[in-house]
Design a protein around this motif. Structure first.
Motif, PDB file in Angstrom:
ATOM      1  N   ILE A 239       4.673 -14.941   1.524  1.00 12.50           N
ATOM      2  CA  ILE A 239       4.591 -13.527   1.935  1.00 12.50           C
ATOM      3  C   ILE A 239       6.012 -12.962   2.047  1.00 12.50           C
ATOM      4  CG2 ILE A 239       3.808 -11.901   3.703  1.00 12.50           C
ATOM      5  CD1 ILE A 239       1.593 -13.962   4.413  1.00 12.50           C
ATOM      6  N   ALA A 240       6.935 -13.782   2.555  1.00 14.64           N
ATOM      7  CA  ALA A 240       8.336 -13.330   2.666  1.00 14.64           C
ATOM      8  C   ALA A 240       8.899 -12.987   1.295  1.00 14.64           C
ATOM      9  CB  ALA A 240       9.183 -14.412   3.342  1.00 14.64           C
ATOM     10  N   PHE A 241       8.534 -13.773   0.298  1.00 15.48           N
ATOM     11  CA  PHE A 241       8.996 -13.500  -1.068  1.00 15.48           C
ATOM     12  C   PHE A 241       8.496 -12.118  -1.507  1.00 15.48           C
ATOM     13  CE2 PHE A 241       8.446 -13.851  -5.720  1.00 15.48           C
ATOM     14  CZ  PHE A 241       9.758 -14.116  -6.071  1.00 15.48           C
ATOM     15  N   ALA A 242       7.210 -11.853  -1.237  1.00 18.14           N
ATOM     16  CA  ALA A 242       6.635 -10.546  -1.605  1.00 18.14           C
ATOM     17  C   ALA A 242       7.309  -9.426  -0.811  1.00 18.14           C
ATOM     18  CB  ALA A 242       5.130 -10.561  -1.341  1.00 18.14           C
ATOM     19  N   ASN A 243       7.538  -9.661   0.485  1.00 18.59           N
ATOM     20  CA  ASN A 243       8.178  -8.634   1.315  1.00 18.59           C
ATOM     21  C   ASN A 243       9.608  -8.364   0.854  1.00 18.59           C
ATOM     22  OD1 ASN A 243       6.114  -7.812   2.996  1.00 18.59           O
ATOM     23  ND2 ASN A 243       6.487  -9.414   4.505  1.00 18.59           N
ATOM     24  N   GLU A 244      10.326  -9.436   0.501  1.00 18.92           N
ATOM     25  CA  GLU A 244      11.699  -9.233   0.021  1.00 18.92           C
ATOM     26  C   GLU A 244      11.696  -8.454  -1.290  1.00 18.92           C
ATOM     27  OE1 GLU A 244      14.800 -12.091   0.911  1.00 18.92           O
ATOM     28  OE2 GLU A 244      15.104 -12.295  -1.250  1.00 18.92           O
ATOM     29  N   LEU A 245      10.743  -8.774  -2.172  1.00 19.76           N
ATOM     30  CA  LEU A 245      10.638  -8.023  -3.436  1.00 19.76           C
ATOM     31  C   LEU A 245      10.421  -6.540  -3.161  1.00 19.76           C
ATOM     32  CD1 LEU A 245       8.324 -10.074  -5.817  1.00 19.76           C
ATOM     33  CD2 LEU A 245      10.759  -9.595  -6.109  1.00 19.76           C
ATOM     34  N   SER A 246       9.594  -6.232  -2.141  1.00 22.35           N
ATOM     35  CA  SER A 246       9.290  -4.814  -1.868  1.00 22.35           C
ATOM     36  C   SER A 246      10.559  -4.082  -1.428  1.00 22.35           C
ATOM     37  CB  SER A 246       8.184  -4.685  -0.827  1.00 22.35           C
ATOM     38  OG  SER A 246       8.668  -4.980   0.466  1.00 22.35           O
ATOM     39  N   ILE A 247      11.416  -4.771  -0.689  1.00 20.60           N
ATOM     40  CA  ILE A 247      12.665  -4.145  -0.216  1.00 20.60           C
ATOM     41  C   ILE A 247      13.627  -3.940  -1.402  1.00 20.60           C
ATOM     42  CG2 ILE A 247      14.656  -4.461   1.325  1.00 20.60           C
ATOM     43  CD1 ILE A 247      12.653  -6.262   3.043  1.00 20.60           C
ATOM     44  N   ILE A 248      13.701  -4.958  -2.261  1.00 15.61           N
ATOM     45  CA  ILE A 248      14.559  -4.852  -3.452  1.00 15.61           C
ATOM     46  C   ILE A 248      14.062  -3.720  -4.359  1.00 15.61           C
ATOM     47  CG2 ILE A 248      15.290  -6.061  -5.561  1.00 15.61           C
ATOM     48  CD1 ILE A 248      15.046  -8.712  -3.887  1.00 15.61           C
TER      49      ILE A 248
ATOM     50  N   PRO B 255       3.015  -7.709  -0.427  1.00 10.23           N
ATOM     51  CA  PRO B 255       3.890  -7.247   0.658  1.00 10.23           C
ATOM     52  C   PRO B 255       3.062  -6.490   1.695  1.00 10.23           C
ATOM     53  CG  PRO B 255       4.630  -6.424  -1.485  1.00 10.23           C
ATOM     54  CD  PRO B 255       3.270  -7.004  -1.684  1.00 10.23           C
ATOM     55  N   GLY B 256       3.620  -6.323   2.864  1.00 11.95           N
ATOM     56  CA  GLY B 256       2.925  -5.590   3.923  1.00 11.95           C
ATOM     57  C   GLY B 256       3.936  -5.129   4.956  1.00 11.95           C
ATOM     58  N   PRO B 257       3.456  -4.671   6.121  1.00  9.19           N
ATOM     59  CA  PRO B 257       4.386  -4.196   7.157  1.00  9.19           C
ATOM     60  C   PRO B 257       4.970  -5.328   7.986  1.00  9.19           C
ATOM     61  CG  PRO B 257       2.135  -3.891   7.874  1.00  9.19           C
ATOM     62  CD  PRO B 257       2.050  -4.485   6.501  1.00  9.19           C
ATOM     63  N   GLY B 258       4.644  -6.580   7.644  1.00  8.41           N
ATOM     64  CA  GLY B 258       5.114  -7.742   8.412  1.00  8.41           C
ATOM     65  C   GLY B 258       3.973  -8.729   8.511  1.00  8.41           C
ATOM     66  N   VAL B 259       4.233  -9.871   9.123  1.00  6.65           N
ATOM     67  CA  VAL B 259       3.204 -10.906   9.245  1.00  6.65           C
ATOM     68  C   VAL B 259       2.715 -10.965  10.687  1.00  6.65           C
ATOM     69  CG1 VAL B 259       2.774 -13.385   9.160  1.00  6.65           C
ATOM     70  CG2 VAL B 259       3.972 -12.261   7.287  1.00  6.65           C
TER      71      VAL B 259
ATOM     72  N   THR C 293       3.664  13.440   2.943  1.00  9.72           N
ATOM     73  CA  THR C 293       4.547  12.314   2.642  1.00  9.72           C
ATOM     74  C   THR C 293       3.764  11.040   2.953  1.00  9.72           C
ATOM     75  OG1 THR C 293       6.419  13.625   3.351  1.00  9.72           O
ATOM     76  CG2 THR C 293       6.772  11.251   3.176  1.00  9.72           C
ATOM     77  N   VAL C 294       3.615  10.157   1.959  1.00 15.56           N
ATOM     78  CA  VAL C 294       2.800   8.955   2.154  1.00 15.56           C
ATOM     79  C   VAL C 294       3.696   7.718   2.135  1.00 15.56           C
ATOM     80  CG1 VAL C 294       0.907   7.557   1.243  1.00 15.56           C
ATOM     81  CG2 VAL C 294       0.814  10.068   1.080  1.00 15.56           C
ATOM     82  N   ILE C 295       3.597   6.909   3.189  1.00 17.98           N
ATOM     83  CA  ILE C 295       4.297   5.621   3.227  1.00 17.98           C
ATOM     84  C   ILE C 295       3.204   4.557   3.235  1.00 17.98           C
ATOM     85  CG2 ILE C 295       5.916   4.150   4.507  1.00 17.98           C
ATOM     86  CD1 ILE C 295       6.920   6.861   5.784  1.00 17.98           C
ATOM     87  N   ASP C 296       3.045   3.909   2.098  1.00 12.06           N
ATOM     88  CA  ASP C 296       1.910   2.995   1.917  1.00 12.06           C
ATOM     89  C   ASP C 296       2.429   1.553   1.942  1.00 12.06           C
ATOM     90  OD1 ASP C 296      -0.222   1.528   1.077  1.00 12.06           O
ATOM     91  OD2 ASP C 296      -0.469   2.548  -0.844  1.00 12.06           O
ATOM     92  N   THR C 297       2.301   0.874   3.090  1.00 10.78           N
ATOM     93  CA  THR C 297       2.889  -0.472   3.202  1.00 10.78           C
ATOM     94  C   THR C 297       2.028  -1.549   2.545  1.00 10.78           C
ATOM     95  OG1 THR C 297       1.831  -1.055   5.316  1.00 10.78           O
ATOM     96  CG2 THR C 297       3.921   0.151   5.441  1.00 10.78           C
ATOM     97  N   ARG C 298       0.814  -1.192   2.126  1.00 10.20           N
ATOM     98  CA  ARG C 298      -0.087  -2.197   1.526  1.00 10.20           C
ATOM     99  C   ARG C 298      -0.404  -1.916   0.062  1.00 10.20           C
ATOM    100  NH1 ARG C 298      -1.044  -6.674   5.092  1.00 10.20           N
ATOM    101  NH2 ARG C 298      -1.010  -5.819   7.172  1.00 10.20           N
ATOM    102  N   GLY C 299       0.104  -0.818  -0.439  1.00  8.45           N
ATOM    103  CA  GLY C 299      -0.083  -0.529  -1.864  1.00  8.45           C
ATOM    104  C   GLY C 299      -1.506  -0.167  -2.259  1.00  8.45           C
ATOM    105  N   ILE C 300      -2.294   0.377  -1.329  1.00  7.43           N
ATOM    106  CA  ILE C 300      -3.683   0.688  -1.712  1.00  7.43           C
ATOM    107  C   ILE C 300      -3.808   2.070  -2.362  1.00  7.43           C
ATOM    108  CG2 ILE C 300      -4.681  -0.804   0.068  1.00  7.43           C
ATOM    109  CD1 ILE C 300      -5.507   1.723   1.595  1.00  7.43           C
ATOM    110  N   PHE C 301      -2.811   2.918  -2.144  1.00  4.10           N
ATOM    111  CA  PHE C 301      -2.893   4.253  -2.731  1.00  4.10           C
ATOM    112  C   PHE C 301      -2.187   4.316  -4.099  1.00  4.10           C
ATOM    113  CE2 PHE C 301      -2.883   5.757   1.925  1.00  4.10           C
ATOM    114  CZ  PHE C 301      -4.277   5.705   1.986  1.00  4.10           C
ATOM    115  N   ALA C 302      -1.599   3.151  -4.503  1.00  6.40           N
ATOM    116  CA  ALA C 302      -0.815   3.150  -5.750  1.00  6.40           C
ATOM    117  C   ALA C 302      -1.725   3.298  -6.965  1.00  6.40           C
ATOM    118  CB  ALA C 302      -0.030   1.848  -5.846  1.00  6.40           C
TER     119      ALA C 302
END
Ligand code: SAJ
Length: 405
Positions: free
Chosen positions: A214-223, A249-253, A396-405
């Motif tokens: 999950i950390a790998f996915a979260n780091e990718l989202s930041i990059i 990725p998500g808002p944290g674990v 303004t949409v902040i989608d931390t789970r990518g469901i609106f993408a």
């Protein structure tokens, strides 16, 4: 059939005690909290877990499950108590130790004592030591100790408990054998034999594996944010490789396992467990990154009104404990926002930490969409996934789970 005493009637102990009782054993459930004991003895439950209520009712009305605030003599003792960590991330074994010392007066020669709580390597050996410290009369007598970690997914406990494969590690071969025989009465999954230390490490490894991924996915989202790339599309594409399977990725674990267990490995091998430690830090930092995005949006908006969609630690459950989404909502509520709208379809009232804030309101999804100009999606609950995307227009949409993408 034999008698079993289960210590701790929480998310693991209660379903486990119930499964064993419904398989024909006489089970004494023990919990230090009188309210929990009374609730169970009425055939009711004090936690939220799909399917568990009917299961407990059946066990109690059959007379096979009875709860008490004190342990009871039995052939098998199962310890299912919490193993949190302390301020400095050092494992806190005080519940395991006190539960062990509490059952010690009830232990007889030939008994089997099983530790189910997720524990640092070496804990099963400590359980044996604590019992024998209390019961010097049993030194040199036949007593059996094993670790059999629980591996069920919250939300699917009743479904998974009888079917998941189990790892069983005794402090000696006889302990392993007796534990495998015992679980064979109520588990249809494979019963995999090993030693206690490997069983302890296996459970920690499973949750650390998930945390690191999950950390790998979260780091990718930041990059990807920095490089202007859609991380969800990126992961979808990369996962089309036959040997790549990146998590989301998500808002944290959140939860009480994945964000805790890796620290037990770090504590045992602080110099060696470098990747595992950094993964924890990446995941723990993710809520702060989300907050920064919200504050950027707030600064860029005239009369900002933020709606948080979801508080639970994962989709379609009502469990708010250790939830990064709740942590984010609490921080936002404590800030300078005039109004924070919260939508959480799985609860009827705000948790205490938000309920006393004058600027926070629990509202329906429709009301939130009507009023808010900043939408922060925190949990991928089914109601949000099914939402009409047109409602987001102009916000303004902040989608931390990518469901609106
Ligand atoms: N999460 C992500 N991205 C993902 C997957 C999960 O951000 O791709 C987040 C979730 O939103 C949640 C957290 O991780 O906040 C943990 O959720 P989870 O569904 O991964 O796991 P838990 O904590 O509900 O249950 C885990 C399970 N362990 C593994 O999957 C290896 C379960 O089998 C264990 O029994 C349980 O921990 C436990 O009790 O140890």
């Amino acid at each position: 059939m034999g008698h079993v005493c289960v210590i701790g009637l929480g998310y693991i102990g209660l379903p486990t005690a119930t499964l064993i009782a419904n398989s024909g054993f006489k089970v004494y459930g023990m919990d230090p909290v009188a309210r929990v004991v009374e609730t169970v003895n009425r055939g009711e439950i004090h936690i939220v877990e799909p399917g568990l209520a009917a299961y407990v009712k059946k066990a109690v009305s059959s007379g096979n499950l009875h709860a008490d605030v004190k342990p009871h003599e039995a052939d098998v003792f199962i310890l299912a108590v919490p193993t949190p960590f302390k301020e400095d991330k050092e494992p806190d074994l005080s519940f395991v130790e006190s539960a062990t010392r509490e059952i010690a007066p009830f232990v007889k020669e030939g008994n089997l004592i099983i530790l189910e709580s997720t524990s640092p390597v070496g804990t099963t050996e400590k359980v044996q030591k604590w019992v024998l410290e209390e019961r010097t009369d049993l030194v040199g007598k036949n007593l059996y100790f094993a670790h059999c970690p629980e591996r069920v997914l919250p939300g699917k406990i009743v479904e998974e408990l009888p079917h998941n494969d189990r790892i069983i590690g005794g402090i000696d071969a006889e302990s392993t054998k007796k534990t495998v025989e015992f679980y064979g009465h109520f588990v249809t999954g494979a019963l995999l034999s090993t030693d206690a230390r490997t069983a302890e490490m296996a459970k920690l490894t499973e949750n650390s594996f998930r945390d690191v991924n999950i950390a790998f996915a979260n780091e990718l989202s930041i990059i990807c944010d920095k490089l202007g790339i859609d991380v969800w599309e990126l992961i979808r594409l990369a996962n089309r490789h036959p040997r790549v399977n990146i998590l989301q990725p998500g808002p944290g674990v959140g939860g009480h396992c994945i964000a805790v267990d890796p620290w037990f490995i770090v504590d045992s091998a602080p110099h060696e467990a470098r990747l595992i430690r950094v993964a924890r830090e990446v995941n723990d930092n993710k809520p702060h990154i989300v907050m920064e995005k919200v504050y950027d949006a707030v600064r860029a908006t005239v009369h900002p009104k933020v709606a948080c969609l979801g508080l639970a630690f994962k989709p379609d459950i009502d469990d708010l404990r250790e939830s990064p989404s709740l942590q984010i909502a609490e921080k936002l509520a404590a800030g300078s926002l005039d109004e924070l709208l919260v939508v959480e379809p799985n609860v009827h009232e705000l948790p205490a930490s938000l309920a006393d804030k004058k600027n926070v309101r629990l509202v329906s999804l429709e009301d939130a969409m009507q009023d808010a100009n900043i939408v922060l999606l925190l949990v991928d609950h089914k109601e949000f996934k099914a939402m009409d995307r047109a409602l987001l227009k102009g916000k303004t949409v902040i989608d931390t789970r990518g469901i609106f993408a």
